[in-house]
Design a protein around this motif. Sequence first.
Motif, PDB file in Angstrom:
ATOM      1  N   ARG A  55      -5.948  -4.493  -0.726  1.00  0.00           N
ATOM      2  CA  ARG A  55      -6.958  -3.844   0.122  1.00  0.00           C
ATOM      3  C   ARG A  55      -6.564  -2.392   0.407  1.00  0.00           C
ATOM      4  O   ARG A  55      -7.417  -1.503   0.476  1.00  0.00           O
ATOM      5  CB  ARG A  55      -7.138  -4.616   1.420  1.00  0.00           C
ATOM      6  N   ALA A  56      -5.271  -2.153   0.568  1.00  0.00           N
ATOM      7  CA  ALA A  56      -4.820  -0.779   0.788  1.00  0.00           C
ATOM      8  C   ALA A  56      -5.153   0.104  -0.418  1.00  0.00           C
ATOM      9  O   ALA A  56      -5.564   1.254  -0.260  1.00  0.00           O
ATOM     10  CB  ALA A  56      -3.314  -0.765   1.060  1.00  0.00           C
ATOM     11  N   GLU A  57      -4.997  -0.452  -1.624  1.00  0.00           N
ATOM     12  CA  GLU A  57      -5.361   0.311  -2.823  1.00  0.00           C
ATOM     13  C   GLU A  57      -6.852   0.617  -2.832  1.00  0.00           C
ATOM     14  O   GLU A  57      -7.269   1.712  -3.210  1.00  0.00           O
ATOM     15  CB  GLU A  57      -4.967  -0.476  -4.064  1.00  0.00           C
ATOM     16  N   ALA A  58      -7.652  -0.380  -2.426  1.00  0.00           N
ATOM     17  CA  ALA A  58      -9.104  -0.160  -2.397  1.00  0.00           C
ATOM     18  C   ALA A  58      -9.467   0.912  -1.363  1.00  0.00           C
ATOM     19  O   ALA A  58     -10.293   1.792  -1.631  1.00  0.00           O
ATOM     20  CB  ALA A  58      -9.813  -1.475  -2.070  1.00  0.00           C
ATOM     21  N   PHE A  59      -8.861   0.845  -0.175  1.00  0.00           N
ATOM     22  CA  PHE A  59      -9.109   1.873   0.838  1.00  0.00           C
ATOM     23  C   PHE A  59      -8.691   3.253   0.325  1.00  0.00           C
ATOM     24  O   PHE A  59      -9.398   4.243   0.531  1.00  0.00           O
ATOM     25  CB  PHE A  59      -8.325   1.546   2.114  1.00  0.00           C
ATOM     26  N   THR A  60      -7.556   3.315  -0.360  1.00  0.00           N
ATOM     27  CA  THR A  60      -7.079   4.597  -0.884  1.00  0.00           C
ATOM     28  C   THR A  60      -8.038   5.165  -1.909  1.00  0.00           C
ATOM     29  O   THR A  60      -8.344   6.365  -1.913  1.00  0.00           O
ATOM     30  CB  THR A  60      -5.680   4.421  -1.504  1.00  0.00           C
ATOM     31  N   ALA A  61      -8.538   4.296  -2.794  1.00  0.00           N
ATOM     32  CA  ALA A  61      -9.487   4.759  -3.809  1.00  0.00           C
ATOM     33  C   ALA A  61     -10.759   5.291  -3.180  1.00  0.00           C
ATOM     34  O   ALA A  61     -11.407   6.202  -3.726  1.00  0.00           O
ATOM     35  CB  ALA A  61      -9.802   3.619  -4.780  1.00  0.00           C
ATOM     36  N   LEU A  62     -11.144   4.737  -2.030  1.00  0.00           N
ATOM     37  CA  LEU A  62     -12.355   5.193  -1.334  1.00  0.00           C
ATOM     38  C   LEU A  62     -12.087   6.359  -0.395  1.00  0.00           C
ATOM     39  O   LEU A  62     -12.999   6.836   0.273  1.00  0.00           O
ATOM     40  CB  LEU A  62     -12.961   4.035  -0.536  1.00  0.00           C
ATOM     41  N   ALA A  93      -5.936   2.354   4.967  1.00  0.00           N
ATOM     42  CA  ALA A  93      -4.909   1.966   4.006  1.00  0.00           C
ATOM     43  C   ALA A  93      -3.525   2.002   4.660  1.00  0.00           C
ATOM     44  O   ALA A  93      -2.698   1.102   4.456  1.00  0.00           O
ATOM     45  CB  ALA A  93      -4.948   2.893   2.793  1.00  0.00           C
ATOM     46  N   LEU A  94      -3.298   3.045   5.468  1.00  0.00           N
ATOM     47  CA  LEU A  94      -1.999   3.171   6.138  1.00  0.00           C
ATOM     48  C   LEU A  94      -1.763   2.019   7.115  1.00  0.00           C
ATOM     49  O   LEU A  94      -0.642   1.534   7.271  1.00  0.00           O
ATOM     50  CB  LEU A  94      -1.936   4.520   6.862  1.00  0.00           C
ATOM     51  N   ASP A 141       1.452  -0.380   6.849  1.00  0.00           N
ATOM     52  CA  ASP A 141       2.375  -0.551   7.966  1.00  0.00           C
ATOM     53  C   ASP A 141       2.637  -2.026   8.248  1.00  0.00           C
ATOM     54  O   ASP A 141       3.775  -2.441   8.513  1.00  0.00           O
ATOM     55  CB  ASP A 141       1.807   0.120   9.226  1.00  0.00           C
ATOM     56  N   ALA A 142       1.558  -2.816   8.164  1.00  0.00           N
ATOM     57  CA  ALA A 142       1.712  -4.258   8.394  1.00  0.00           C
ATOM     58  C   ALA A 142       2.578  -4.893   7.309  1.00  0.00           C
ATOM     59  O   ALA A 142       3.394  -5.779   7.579  1.00  0.00           O
ATOM     60  CB  ALA A 142       0.331  -4.923   8.427  1.00  0.00           C
ATOM     61  N   VAL A 143       2.419  -4.410   6.059  1.00  0.00           N
ATOM     62  CA  VAL A 143       3.230  -4.940   4.968  1.00  0.00           C
ATOM     63  C   VAL A 143       4.706  -4.602   5.178  1.00  0.00           C
ATOM     64  O   VAL A 143       5.599  -5.431   4.988  1.00  0.00           O
ATOM     65  CB  VAL A 143       2.737  -4.388   3.617  1.00  0.00           C
ATOM     66  N   PHE A 182       6.905   2.332  -0.838  1.00  0.00           N
ATOM     67  CA  PHE A 182       6.489   3.269  -1.885  1.00  0.00           C
ATOM     68  C   PHE A 182       5.002   3.605  -1.754  1.00  0.00           C
ATOM     69  O   PHE A 182       4.601   4.773  -1.802  1.00  0.00           O
ATOM     70  CB  PHE A 182       6.783   2.667  -3.259  1.00  0.00           C
ATOM     71  N   ARG A 183       4.192   2.602  -1.583  1.00  0.00           N
ATOM     72  CA  ARG A 183       2.747   2.855  -1.470  1.00  0.00           C
ATOM     73  C   ARG A 183       2.416   3.611  -0.187  1.00  0.00           C
ATOM     74  O   ARG A 183       1.518   4.449  -0.166  1.00  0.00           O
ATOM     75  CB  ARG A 183       1.984   1.532  -1.530  1.00  0.00           C
ATOM     76  N   LYS A 184       3.148   3.295   0.870  1.00  0.00           N
ATOM     77  CA  LYS A 184       2.929   4.024   2.117  1.00  0.00           C
ATOM     78  C   LYS A 184       3.270   5.501   1.931  1.00  0.00           C
ATOM     79  O   LYS A 184       2.544   6.397   2.413  1.00  0.00           O
ATOM     80  CB  LYS A 184       3.783   3.423   3.227  1.00  0.00           C
ATOM     81  N   GLY A 185       4.374   5.805   1.209  1.00  0.00           N
ATOM     82  CA  GLY A 185       4.727   7.199   0.948  1.00  0.00           C
ATOM     83  C   GLY A 185       3.657   7.922   0.161  1.00  0.00           C
ATOM     84  O   GLY A 185       3.341   9.090   0.442  1.00  0.00           O
TER      85      GLY A 185
END
Length: 506
Positions: free
Chosen positions: A23-30, A36-37, A41-43, A55-58
């Motif tokens: 879902r974070a990837e989907a939010f980032t793409a949009l 996404a952050l 953070d929850a992850v 890594f994805r958060k960075g």
Amino acid sequence: MDPSRVITFLCPAPDATSLRLCRAEAFTALGQHPQALEDLDAVCRAEPGQHEGFFRKGKVLLEMGQRAEALLVLEHCLTLNPNFHPARKEMEKILMQEDAPQASLCTVAARPGDTHQGSTGPQVDGGSPVLPSSAQAQEEEPTDGRGDAGSEHSQGTATLSQPGQEEEPEATAERQGQWLVDNEEETTGAKCTQPCWELLSVSDMECSLCIRMFFEPVTTPCGHTFCKECLERCLDHRPNCPLCKQSLREYLKAGNYNPTVLLQDIILATFPSELAERRDLHQAEMAELSNLTKNIPIFVCTMSFPGIACPLHVFEPRYRLMIRRCQETGTRRFGMCIYEHGKSFADYGCMLEIRQIELLADGRSLVDTIGRRRFRVLSRGHRDGYNTADIEYLEDRKVAGEELQELQCLHESTYRLAQQFCEHQDLASRHILMQHGPLPEKEEDIQASADGPTWCWWLISILPLDPSYQLNLFSTTSLRARLTQLQRILATLLQQPPEHSPWGRV
């Protein structure tokens, strides 16, 4: 579309780490970086020892322009996995910029004189541990000659940093960056071998209506997924979503139940054996419904006859289901019987074949059918609200020799009476003839059909006869008896004046 809906049907546990990453990837793409952050953070809180979430958060922080924060998070990612090359590459990009953040004192490549302060290195501004030097990473790698990708890269970095062979920072970063580019495809391929739905179970793929694995899943505009057949059965009764009760009138009106391709692919990839079993079960059900002598569906309505059209208006949910099943099995046939007190329906009926269906916006349908074969009911039953029956087909007895010649003569004389009757000038009779069409042509071989000449059934269908008398003519397997009765009825009708004829009162 809300990305949270994209994966709603994947798993009922929205806080699963793999799904939050998706879902974070989907939010980032949009471009919805705050959302996404929040997921990332929850992850990170849920799995503080895993480098993927950091890594994805960075990367998200970097896209938001918060480079100092991104650098600290990427540094922490590398402390968890010093040989995670994508994080190293992102840090190189940040540090090579002219206005690179000054909050971090680390370098990507080791330099002569580096000192080690523990396995995690010095702290920066009280934040995440600083990236360990490449020389330190080399010491931590096995030295037994096994050259995995991580040890080769660590050794190569240390070689670049030996005294007397020191290169400019730009050259060092360039060579390391080239190595990462060459191996990025391999790294990406390795990550893709672990899909985000790897934690799914068979129960996650169950339809909430039939409690079985999805078969031909369709997703409604309100975001709920069901088996196509299950949803259609619900919409037969009420045009609302079975779960949230949202109106699906427009969805029903369109009548376009496209399968959810992504969910089909996930089921095929994750549970191939269970899907094969579900498909075999569906095919067995279709085979059972395709049997035209056992448990055939029975429409209890009106008299129908072989070779004669029988238009129907279908609106009851049970018959809507019945007609749809006849279409899906490919038989396009069902039985028609009249009601008989004490038996649910009569002992004799006619098999109808669907020629055309006109679906209406509210789910009702206009069905054009034609009669095919007569049958006798052997036993009665029920299926999903409508009647069923085991049957045997009727067939007129064949005759030969002198008996056939006498039958031919009787057939000729009765057909002439039928022609005279059709020429009757009574307005009511003319109206009925317009509705049922003209008298069919006389067949040359009167025994070619198992049910006898079609024109006899056409005549029986328009004559003003009591249904019980029609059923008596219908059930006989003697063409002679049927023609004799018709001849007597026609002679009686033709002898009476139109104003006294029972035909005039139809």
